[in-house]
Write a protein that holds these residues in place. Structure first.
Motif, PDB file in Angstrom:
ATOM      1  N   ALA A  64     -12.018 -15.004 -45.491  1.00  0.00           N
ATOM      2  CA  ALA A  64     -11.733 -14.678 -43.952  1.00  0.00           C
ATOM      3  C   ALA A  64     -10.426 -13.772 -43.838  1.00  0.00           C
ATOM      4  O   ALA A  64     -10.072 -13.299 -43.019  1.00  0.00           O
ATOM      5  N   ALA A  65      -9.458 -14.148 -45.079  1.00  0.00           N
ATOM      6  CA  ALA A  65      -8.242 -13.262 -44.983  1.00  0.00           C
ATOM      7  C   ALA A  65      -8.601 -11.911 -45.492  1.00  0.00           C
ATOM      8  O   ALA A  65      -9.543 -11.449 -46.045  1.00  0.00           O
ATOM      9  N   ALA A  66      -7.809 -11.319 -44.928  1.00  0.00           N
ATOM     10  CA  ALA A  66      -7.807  -9.831 -44.871  1.00  0.00           C
ATOM     11  C   ALA A  66      -7.960  -9.240 -46.323  1.00  0.00           C
ATOM     12  O   ALA A  66      -8.747  -8.182 -46.871  1.00  0.00           O
ATOM     13  N   ALA A 111     -14.618 -12.799 -39.421  1.00  0.00           N
ATOM     14  CA  ALA A 111     -14.208 -12.260 -40.663  1.00  0.00           C
ATOM     15  C   ALA A 111     -14.897 -12.958 -41.818  1.00  0.00           C
ATOM     16  O   ALA A 111     -15.130 -12.086 -42.876  1.00  0.00           O
ATOM     17  N   LEU A 112     -15.339 -14.160 -41.857  1.00  0.00           N
ATOM     18  CA  LEU A 112     -15.878 -14.749 -43.207  1.00  0.00           C
ATOM     19  C   LEU A 112     -17.508 -14.326 -43.299  1.00  0.00           C
ATOM     20  O   LEU A 112     -17.807 -13.790 -44.364  1.00  0.00           O
ATOM     21  N   ASN A 113     -18.119 -14.586 -42.057  1.00  0.00           N
ATOM     22  CA  ASN A 113     -19.758 -14.266 -42.137  1.00  0.00           C
ATOM     23  C   ASN A 113     -20.003 -13.093 -42.312  1.00  0.00           C
ATOM     24  O   ASN A 113     -21.148 -12.596 -43.097  1.00  0.00           O
ATOM     25  N   VAL A 114     -19.112 -12.030 -41.984  1.00  0.00           N
ATOM     26  CA  VAL A 114     -19.319 -10.636 -41.900  1.00  0.00           C
ATOM     27  C   VAL A 114     -18.489  -9.816 -42.926  1.00  0.00           C
ATOM     28  O   VAL A 114     -19.101  -9.433 -43.891  1.00  0.00           O
ATOM     29  N   LEU A 118     -19.566  -8.534 -46.768  1.00  0.00           N
ATOM     30  CA  LEU A 118     -19.620  -7.202 -46.913  1.00  0.00           C
ATOM     31  C   LEU A 118     -18.702  -6.960 -48.085  1.00  0.00           C
ATOM     32  O   LEU A 118     -19.081  -6.052 -49.056  1.00  0.00           O
ATOM     33  N   ALA A 119     -17.548  -7.448 -48.236  1.00  0.00           N
ATOM     34  CA  ALA A 119     -16.470  -6.691 -49.277  1.00  0.00           C
ATOM     35  C   ALA A 119     -16.914  -7.385 -50.555  1.00  0.00           C
ATOM     36  O   ALA A 119     -16.766  -6.828 -51.354  1.00  0.00           O
ATOM     37  N   LEU A 120     -17.334  -8.821 -50.736  1.00  0.00           N
ATOM     38  CA  LEU A 120     -17.825  -8.962 -52.004  1.00  0.00           C
ATOM     39  C   LEU A 120     -19.058  -8.441 -52.470  1.00  0.00           C
ATOM     40  O   LEU A 120     -19.012  -8.074 -53.567  1.00  0.00           O
TER      41      LEU A 120
END
Ligand SMILES: NC(=O)c1ccc[n+]([C@@H]2O[C@H](COP(=O)([O-])OP(=O)(O)OC[C@H]3O[C@@H](n4cnc5c(N)ncnc54)[C@H](OP(=O)(O)O)[C@@H]3O)[C@@H](O)[C@H]2O)c1
Length: 276
Positions: A64-66, A111-114, A118-120
């Protein structure tokens, strides 16, 4: 696809469904990479898996961290951990009336769920397509199929995961990379810890959810409704009914259901008295 010899990254592996998925993947011969924030929990699980003859690595990270997902991807590359199966399981709930619940917890669940998912997926999905094999399991929820008053933010994040996963599956069709969404109903985990909300009495065990999710992915299904036979049928039905009803009717019905479950009165239970 089989799991023997595959490297599977499981996010949110320290407890609940993620832990069960990791144990089951290891039992099926995968090398598991365990990811969450709590190092101690992950190290304990890795030791258990190794004691059973399995192979496990630990990566500590806050998705969830940027900069959390970037750091994780960097560490995976530095340690030479090429992921074949990405299991985006880490997720956080947000129950209670939207306006009276703390905003920070809701933003961090988005931030975590979306964002984290997405980023991973963006970083590791590109590697999978380059290799032309492997796959991605996104753990969504039956909550994603309709608006859910008193779980408004959570259901919206899972609707995102549902739509995103279906679209990505189509984009990657023919690349050799298989993409599946899993939609559990209520599961007996510590999901609602720290609040007065409780898990539904018909909840599945994380183990039953893990087994069915992995069976469905191995059969190259695009969607999984994991759990016991009875809950699989119920969850599939609950996922279909909203498609036939006007959305306002569905929102009224889910609102009424969540009020019956007491979610309109949810409060934090781990805050100091007077700070709620
Ligand atoms: N339980 C249910 O009824 C249910 C139903 C349908 C779908 N689901 C979905 O299933 C998934 C797993 O839920 P669960 O019930 O197993 O939840 P859980 O028991 O609360 O476990 C959540 C996991 O996510 C990790 N996590 C939380 N925040 C994180 C962060 N910022 N960065 C990295 N990891 C983080 C936690 O570990 P750390 O705290 O150590 O980081 C933990 O390992 C979620 O996506 C959830 O939406 C659950």
């Amino acid at each position: 696809m089989g799991y023997e010899g595959q490297t599977a990254l499981v996010t949110g592996a320290s407890k609940g469904i993620g832990r069960a998925l990791a144990v089951e993947l290891a039992r099926r011969g995968a090398r598991v990479v365990l990811l969450a924030r709590s190092e101690e929990g992950l190290r304990g699980l890795a030791a258990e898996i190794r004691d059973q003859g399995g192979s496990a690595e630990v990566v500590v990270g806050d998705l969830a961290a940027a900069d959390g997902p970037d750091r994780v991807v960097r560490e995976l590359r530095e340690r030479g951990l090429a992921v074949d199966v990405l299991v985006n399981n880490a997720g956080a709930g947000s129950a209670g009336p939207f306006l009276t619940r703390p905003l920070d917890a809701q933003l961090s669940s988005v931030a975590l769920n979306v964002d984290g998912l997405l980023a991973l997926t963006h970083a590791l999905g590109a590697d999978l397509v380059a290799r032309g094999s492997g796959g991605i399991i996104n753990v969504s929820s039956t909550a994603g199929f309709q608006p859910m008053p008193y779980q408004a933010t959570y259901a919206a994040t899972k609707a995102f995961v549902l739509s995103f996963t279906e679209a990505l599956a189509e984009e990657l069709r023919g690349t050799g990379v298989h993409v599946m969404a899993a939609h559990p109903g209520p599961v007996a985990t510590s999901f609602f810890d720290g609040t007065s909300a409780t898990i539904h009495p018909i909840a599945d065990t994380p183990e039953a959810v893990a087994v069915r999710t992995l069976d469905d992915f191995a059969r190259r299904r695009s969607t999984s409704y994991p759990g016991r036979v009875v809950t699989r049928t119920l969850n599939r039905t609950f996922a279909w009914v909203p498609r036939l009803l006007p959305r306002t009717v569905t929102a009224r019905a889910t609102g009424a259901l969540n009020r019956r479950l007491g979610l309109h009165e949810v409060v934090d239970t781990d805050l100091p008295r007077g700070s709620r």
